[in-house]
Write a protein that holds these residues in place. Structure first.
Motif, PDB file in Angstrom:
ATOM      1  N   ARG A   1      23.676  43.043  25.050  1.00  0.00           N
ATOM      2  CA  ARG A   1      22.554  42.126  24.876  1.00  0.00           C
ATOM      3  C   ARG A   1      21.606  42.607  23.788  1.00  0.00           C
ATOM      4  O   ARG A   1      21.106  41.822  22.996  1.00  0.00           O
ATOM      5  N   LEU A   2      21.363  43.899  23.743  1.00  0.00           N
ATOM      6  CA  LEU A   2      20.494  44.458  22.721  1.00  0.00           C
ATOM      7  C   LEU A   2      21.067  44.214  21.330  1.00  0.00           C
ATOM      8  O   LEU A   2      20.362  43.788  20.406  1.00  0.00           O
ATOM      9  N   ILE A   3      22.354  44.460  21.161  1.00  0.00           N
ATOM     10  CA  ILE A   3      22.983  44.284  19.853  1.00  0.00           C
ATOM     11  C   ILE A   3      23.017  42.805  19.468  1.00  0.00           C
ATOM     12  O   ILE A   3      22.792  42.438  18.307  1.00  0.00           O
ATOM     13  N   GLU A   4      23.285  41.928  20.434  1.00  0.00           N
ATOM     14  CA  GLU A   4      23.292  40.493  20.152  1.00  0.00           C
ATOM     15  C   GLU A   4      21.910  40.025  19.708  1.00  0.00           C
ATOM     16  O   GLU A   4      21.785  39.159  18.837  1.00  0.00           O
ATOM     17  N   ARG A   5      20.885  40.586  20.310  1.00  0.00           N
ATOM     18  CA  ARG A   5      19.517  40.212  19.939  1.00  0.00           C
ATOM     19  C   ARG A   5      19.219  40.644  18.501  1.00  0.00           C
ATOM     20  O   ARG A   5      18.589  39.918  17.744  1.00  0.00           O
ATOM     21  N   ALA A   6      19.680  41.836  18.155  1.00  0.00           N
ATOM     22  CA  ALA A   6      19.496  42.305  16.783  1.00  0.00           C
ATOM     23  C   ALA A   6      20.292  41.447  15.808  1.00  0.00           C
ATOM     24  O   ALA A   6      19.825  41.126  14.708  1.00  0.00           O
ATOM     25  N   ALA A   7      21.505  41.039  16.208  1.00  0.00           N
ATOM     26  CA  ALA A   7      22.330  40.190  15.351  1.00  0.00           C
ATOM     27  C   ALA A   7      21.664  38.844  15.098  1.00  0.00           C
ATOM     28  O   ALA A   7      21.794  38.265  14.018  1.00  0.00           O
ATOM     29  N   ALA A   8      20.927  38.346  16.095  1.00  0.00           N
ATOM     30  CA  ALA A   8      20.243  37.060  15.949  1.00  0.00           C
ATOM     31  C   ALA A   8      19.127  37.124  14.906  1.00  0.00           C
ATOM     32  O   ALA A   8      18.731  36.100  14.353  1.00  0.00           O
ATOM     33  N   MET A   9      18.638  38.334  14.631  1.00  0.00           N
ATOM     34  CA  MET A   9      17.579  38.500  13.631  1.00  0.00           C
ATOM     35  C   MET A   9      18.147  38.648  12.225  1.00  0.00           C
ATOM     36  O   MET A   9      17.401  38.782  11.252  1.00  0.00           O
ATOM     37  N   THR A  10      19.472  38.622  12.102  1.00  0.00           N
ATOM     38  CA  THR A  10      20.138  38.789  10.814  1.00  0.00           C
ATOM     39  C   THR A  10      20.340  37.438  10.145  1.00  0.00           C
ATOM     40  O   THR A  10      20.822  36.488  10.759  1.00  0.00           O
ATOM     41  N   ALA A  11      19.974  37.333   8.873  1.00  0.00           N
ATOM     42  CA  ALA A  11      20.123  36.088   8.127  1.00  0.00           C
ATOM     43  C   ALA A  11      21.597  35.787   7.873  1.00  0.00           C
ATOM     44  O   ALA A  11      22.438  36.688   7.876  1.00  0.00           O
ATOM     45  N   GLU A  12      21.910  34.523   7.664  1.00  0.00           N
ATOM     46  CA  GLU A  12      23.264  34.135   7.310  1.00  0.00           C
ATOM     47  C   GLU A  12      23.679  34.860   6.032  1.00  0.00           C
ATOM     48  O   GLU A  12      22.971  34.825   5.026  1.00  0.00           O
ATOM     49  N   GLY A  13      24.806  35.527   6.082  1.00  0.00           N
ATOM     50  CA  GLY A  13      25.244  36.320   4.940  1.00  0.00           C
ATOM     51  C   GLY A  13      24.627  37.703   4.903  1.00  0.00           C
ATOM     52  O   GLY A  13      24.981  38.518   4.045  1.00  0.00           O
TER      53      GLY A  13
END
Length: 309
Positions: free
Chosen positions: A175-187
């Protein structure tokens, strides 16, 4: 990290927080905690990553500024997010003069609520050495980064669930990693560094840090396959905290070239066999990645087919 941050602030007051001051501190204080916080070797983990001059970077967890300077020298701007003011203060004293770093005390949930929609994603998100445990008294452990436990608690409170299919509790680390991934821009890219619970050094007698999130190679591969995009795996040695070399699937350690694995800034430990010799054999057999001490994953966000490199 809380107590050592105050110690480092006192040392900076005495010796200075510039490069010369840090050198003097490392000469005067050989405690592993101080060395881990201030050693320039820490920057080896990210120095080679190709961040562009126009990129926006989010660093989740200050780590006393261990890599903040390296990121800020490359990027347009860096936002450092950490729940501890004293840890941010160490970072600020070390790198605040660079001028393109913003420090914010808080966690990912708070950042999501406070930022404008167009500001909520970054070209690079760094999640290095995340903590995941809680104290025995049930309170969240205060440390140098956002913890998976804190995110799980907030998910339950705000209705996000934090649970997988069938009502099973979703692994906190995922869940922590998914949350960080959600803050990543497309590309954009998410950079994750954490220890391997099946690490060779643990088999050789080292003790794992129970407060630190760890994941096996298979767990990481499954996680990033589910996120889509493209994930590349790297293997820092001796580990992700004090790397003197970073290997990949394209270039695994060759016989005789492995750096001294006992050169870590850590407390004395048993060493049941020669880790260097075993790595030579594992690499020859193509089995080294599963037993690497640590993993560095660089994931590129995108709508294309899932790719694990």
């Amino acid at each position: 990290m809380r107590e050592i941050s105050y110690t480092i602030l006192d040392l900076m007051e005495e010796y200075g927080a510039d490069e010369e001051g840090i050198r003097k501190i490392l000469e005067q204080d050989d405690r592993p905690e101080v060395l881990l916080a201030l050693s320039p070797i820490r920057e080896n983990l990210v120095e080679w990553i190709q961040i562009q001059s126009e990129d926006r970077v989010l660093e989740i967890g200050s780590g006393a500024g261990a890599v903040t300077g390296a990121l800020a020298r490359k990027a347009k701007e860096v936002l450092v997010l950490d729940p501890l003011l004293e840890t941010l203060e160490v970072d600020k004293k070390r790198h605040g003069a660079l001028g393109n770093i913003r420090y914010q005390c808080g966690d990912l949930a708070g950042l999501e609520r406070e930022m404008k929609t167009e500001e909520r994603t970054f070209d690079w998100v760094f999640l290095l050495s995340p903590k995941a445990e809680e104290r025995e008294d049930g309170g969240a452990e205060r440390d140098n980064t956002v913890t998976a436990g804190k995110l799980e608690d907030r998910d339950k409170m705000d209705g996000r669930g934090g649970r997988g299919e069938g009502g099973q509790s979703m692994p906190l680390g995922r869940r922590l990693i998914e949350r960080a991934a959600a803050m990543t821009a497309e590309g954009g890219h998410l950079v994750l560094a954490l220890p391997n619970p099946q690490a060779l050094k643990l088999l050789a007698g080292a003790k794992a840090d129970p407060k630190e999130l760890s994941m096996s190679l298979q767990e990481l591969q499954e996680l990033f396959a589910g996120l889509g995009g493209q994930a590349s795996f790297y293997y820092p040695l001796p580990d992700h905290k004090l790397p003197t070399a970073v290997y990949s699937d394209r270039y695994l350690p060759a016989k005789g070239e492995v750096p001294s694995l006992f050169a870590e800034y850590e407390r004395p430990r048993y060493r049941l066999f020669s880790e260097e010799a075993v790595i030579d054999r594992l690499s020859a057999a193509g089995s080294f990645p599963a037993f690497a001490n640590s993993y560095l994953v660089i994931w590129r966000k995108g709508h294309g087919a899932n790719t694990i490199c």
